[in-house]
Design a protein around this motif. Structure first.
Motif, PDB file in Angstrom:
ATOM      1  N   LEU A   8       0.855  -1.182   0.000  1.00 26.54           N
ATOM      2  CA  LEU A   8       0.000   0.000   0.000  1.00 26.54           C
ATOM      3  C   LEU A   8       0.891   1.233   0.000  1.00 26.54           C
ATOM      4  N   VAL A   9       0.794   2.045  -1.045  1.00 25.65           N
ATOM      5  CA  VAL A   9       1.587   3.279  -1.124  1.00 25.65           C
ATOM      6  C   VAL A   9       0.809   4.381  -0.409  1.00 25.65           C
ATOM      7  N   GLU A  10       1.367   4.818   0.712  1.00 21.73           N
ATOM      8  CA  GLU A  10       0.728   5.780   1.603  1.00 21.73           C
ATOM      9  C   GLU A  10      -0.569   5.205   2.199  1.00 21.73           C
ATOM     10  N   GLY A  11      -1.275   6.032   2.960  1.00 16.57           N
ATOM     11  CA  GLY A  11      -2.516   5.607   3.603  1.00 16.57           C
ATOM     12  C   GLY A  11      -3.464   6.782   3.669  1.00 16.57           C
ATOM     13  N   THR A  12      -4.586   6.595   4.345  1.00 15.64           N
ATOM     14  CA  THR A  12      -5.495   7.718   4.605  1.00 15.64           C
ATOM     15  C   THR A  12      -5.999   7.594   6.029  1.00 15.64           C
ATOM     16  N   ARG A  13      -6.220   8.734   6.654  1.00 14.30           N
ATOM     17  CA  ARG A  13      -6.713   8.707   8.037  1.00 14.30           C
ATOM     18  C   ARG A  13      -8.180   8.296   8.100  1.00 14.30           C
ATOM     19  N   SER A  14      -8.892   8.428   6.975  1.00 14.37           N
ATOM     20  CA  SER A  14     -10.330   8.153   6.996  1.00 14.37           C
ATOM     21  C   SER A  14     -10.632   6.674   6.794  1.00 14.37           C
ATOM     22  N   ASN A  15     -10.125   6.078   5.713  1.00 15.13           N
ATOM     23  CA  ASN A  15     -10.507   4.690   5.434  1.00 15.13           C
ATOM     24  C   ASN A  15      -9.320   3.764   5.201  1.00 15.13           C
ATOM     25  N   GLY A  16      -8.119   4.199   5.584  1.00 10.23           N
ATOM     26  CA  GLY A  16      -6.938   3.358   5.395  1.00 10.23           C
ATOM     27  C   GLY A  16      -7.037   2.027   6.120  1.00 10.23           C
ATOM     28  N   LEU A  17      -7.657   2.037   7.296  1.00 12.48           N
ATOM     29  CA  LEU A  17      -7.811   0.799   8.063  1.00 12.48           C
ATOM     30  C   LEU A  17      -8.601  -0.237   7.272  1.00 12.48           C
ATOM     31  N   LEU A  18      -9.582   0.211   6.493  1.00  7.89           N
ATOM     32  CA  LEU A  18     -10.402  -0.725   5.719  1.00  7.89           C
ATOM     33  C   LEU A  18      -9.558  -1.466   4.682  1.00  7.89           C
ATOM     34  N   TYR A  19      -8.579  -0.777   4.091  1.00 10.61           N
ATOM     35  CA  TYR A  19      -7.684  -1.426   3.127  1.00 10.61           C
ATOM     36  C   TYR A  19      -6.863  -2.526   3.810  1.00 10.61           C
ATOM     37  N   THR A  32       2.581  -1.105   4.341  1.00 10.16           N
ATOM     38  CA  THR A  32       2.391   0.280   3.933  1.00 10.16           C
ATOM     39  C   THR A  32       3.737   0.962   3.760  1.00 10.16           C
ATOM     40  N   LEU A  33       3.928   1.576   2.608  1.00 12.30           N
ATOM     41  CA  LEU A  33       5.108   2.396   2.354  1.00 12.30           C
ATOM     42  C   LEU A  33       4.692   3.854   2.486  1.00 12.30           C
ATOM     43  N   SER A  34       5.351   4.579   3.354  1.00 13.15           N
ATOM     44  CA  SER A  34       4.923   5.952   3.621  1.00 13.15           C
ATOM     45  C   SER A  34       6.110   6.820   3.981  1.00 13.15           C
ATOM     46  N   VAL A  35       6.018   8.088   3.614  1.00 10.74           N
ATOM     47  CA  VAL A  35       7.049   9.044   4.010  1.00 10.74           C
ATOM     48  C   VAL A  35       7.015   9.273   5.514  1.00 10.74           C
ATOM     49  N   ASP A  36       5.840   9.038   6.137  1.00  8.31           N
ATOM     50  CA  ASP A  36       5.696   9.204   7.587  1.00  8.31           C
ATOM     51  C   ASP A  36       4.610   8.256   8.095  1.00  8.31           C
ATOM     52  N   PRO A  37       4.957   6.992   8.354  1.00  4.59           N
ATOM     53  CA  PRO A  37       3.939   6.024   8.798  1.00  4.59           C
ATOM     54  C   PRO A  37       3.231   6.424  10.085  1.00  4.59           C
ATOM     55  N   ALA A  38       3.889   7.225  10.941  1.00  3.07           N
ATOM     56  CA  ALA A  38       3.303   7.585  12.238  1.00  3.07           C
ATOM     57  C   ALA A  38       2.035   8.414  12.088  1.00  3.07           C
ATOM     58  N   ILE A  51       6.811   0.765   6.372  1.00  6.51           N
ATOM     59  CA  ILE A  51       8.204   1.081   6.060  1.00  6.51           C
ATOM     60  C   ILE A  51       8.290   2.538   5.654  1.00  6.51           C
ATOM     61  N   ARG A  52       9.226   3.257   6.246  1.00 11.08           N
ATOM     62  CA  ARG A  52       9.421   4.661   5.906  1.00 11.08           C
ATOM     63  C   ARG A  52      10.234   4.761   4.623  1.00 11.08           C
ATOM     64  N   VAL A  53       9.685   5.450   3.639  1.00 18.10           N
ATOM     65  CA  VAL A  53      10.360   5.636   2.357  1.00 18.10           C
ATOM     66  C   VAL A  53       9.790   6.889   1.707  1.00 18.10           C
ATOM     67  N   ASP A  54      10.591   7.551   0.899  1.00 17.84           N
ATOM     68  CA  ASP A  54      10.136   8.743   0.186  1.00 17.84           C
ATOM     69  C   ASP A  54       9.216   8.301  -0.948  1.00 17.84           C
ATOM     70  N   THR A  55       7.906   8.399  -0.732  1.00 19.37           N
ATOM     71  CA  THR A  55       6.949   7.922  -1.734  1.00 19.37           C
ATOM     72  C   THR A  55       6.828   8.870  -2.924  1.00 19.37           C
ATOM     73  N   ASP A  59      12.285   5.957  -7.857  1.00 19.96           N
ATOM     74  CA  ASP A  59      13.431   5.050  -7.754  1.00 19.96           C
ATOM     75  C   ASP A  59      13.542   4.459  -6.352  1.00 19.96           C
ATOM     76  N   ALA A  60      13.272   5.278  -5.347  1.00 19.04           N
ATOM     77  CA  ALA A  60      13.316   4.778  -3.963  1.00 19.04           C
ATOM     78  C   ALA A  60      12.243   3.720  -3.737  1.00 19.04           C
ATOM     79  N   LEU A  61      11.053   3.936  -4.300  1.00 17.14           N
ATOM     80  CA  LEU A  61       9.978   2.958  -4.171  1.00 17.14           C
ATOM     81  C   LEU A  61      10.316   1.660  -4.902  1.00 17.14           C
ATOM     82  N   ILE A  62      10.892   1.770  -6.096  1.00 20.81           N
ATOM     83  CA  ILE A  62      11.291   0.566  -6.838  1.00 20.81           C
ATOM     84  C   ILE A  62      12.328  -0.210  -6.050  1.00 20.81           C
TER      85      ILE A  62
END
Length: 286
Positions: A8-19, A32-38, A51-55, A59-62
């Protein structure tokens, strides 16, 4: 046996849990790959891997996905785009790189530029409002004069109704143009403004998965001049004829824009000439 993971590239505060929960029900391990998982509280609450990564760096995601693929079976890559279509473009590029099913990134990029989207829809004969593109105040003024007030003025690239306003007279037109071009609005690219006919009538939203219309909902907004979405009714109270007209117009958008995979959200207004397409978003509705 390697575990099957859904990235999952990034998330959402509203419905990310459903994914996350849907992936788990399918027997997949969500990562979940996110620039700021917290920023997504549900990840820690569920003990879901992140995993913290610059989304914003493809190239970083690959590189991160390649590392994960060395010890896992990647079943798919998707993105929780919210109102940010750039995530959908990134997901499309990742899917192409790893030979996974996913959206066509070129089609998404064309759709996200509202001027390009308007051109493609017009060429395909899809009913849309009259429109012009402008790069300065003089062109905005002349475009509005050609179309006739009131007009909707918006950035050619953007999301979430940011910078979108109904201009009912020349004073409002000048005020909003000054706002967009005067340094207060943050542009994602070189400034281009769409000036559009104000299509008047009730607004609807068609949710599509692949080539299937899943539902059509009403859309309720706060009072003008801004278009702040408040909520809606699902399903919309439509006659069979109205439902078919909206569904047909929505599917014609997908053919015109080359969107034939994953979720799409089409916004329309029912006017005197029937359904008129306001916007097509290559994602679930925000």
């Amino acid at each position: 046996m390697a575990r099957r993971v859904l990235i999952l590239v990034e998330g959402t505060r509203s419905n990310g849990l459903l994914y996350v929960q849907a992936a788990q029900r399918l027997g997949l391990h969500p990562i979940t790959l996110s620039v700021d998982p917290a920023q997504y509280d549900y990840l820690a609450a569920e003990g879901s891997e992140a995993i913290r990564v610059d989304t914003g760096n493809l190239d970083a995601l690959i590189g991160e996905c390649s590392r994960l693929r060395a010890t896992n079976d990647i079943a798919g890559i998707t993105g929780l785009a919210g109102d940010d279509e750039s995530v959908s473009t990134t997901v499309g590029k990742l899917c192409r790189h790893f030979d996974l099913p996913g959206p066509d990134p070129a089609s998404i990029e064309g759709c996200c530029d509202k001027f390009t989207q308007r051109q493609l829809l017009a060429e395909a004969g899809v009913p849309i409002p009259a429109y012009r593109v402008a790069v300065n105040a003089t062109e905005v003024e002349s475009s509005a004069a050609e179309i006739g007030l009131p007009v909707v003025v918006k950035p050619a690239v953007g999301s979430g109704s940011i910078g979108v306003r109904l201009c009912r007279n020349v004073d409002e037109l000048a005020e909003h143009t000054s706002y967009l071009l005067g340094g207060k609005h943050i542009w994602r690219s070189s400034p281009r403004i769409l000036v559009e006919e104000f299509a008047q009538g009730p607004q609807y939203s068609a949710t599509i998965m692949g080539n299937e219309v899943i539902c059509i909902s009403t859309c309720d907004f706060a009072p003008p001049p801004y278009f702040v979405y408040l909520g809606g009714t699902d399903p919309a109270p439509l006659t069979e004829h109205e439902h078919r007209r909206i569904a047909d117009a929505s599917l014609s958008c997908l053919r015109a824009l080359g969107l034939d995979w994953g979720p799409t959200n089409v916004e329309l207004r029912w006017t005197k000439r029937g359904p008129v397409v306001i916007e097509v978003n290559p994602r679930l509705g925000g």
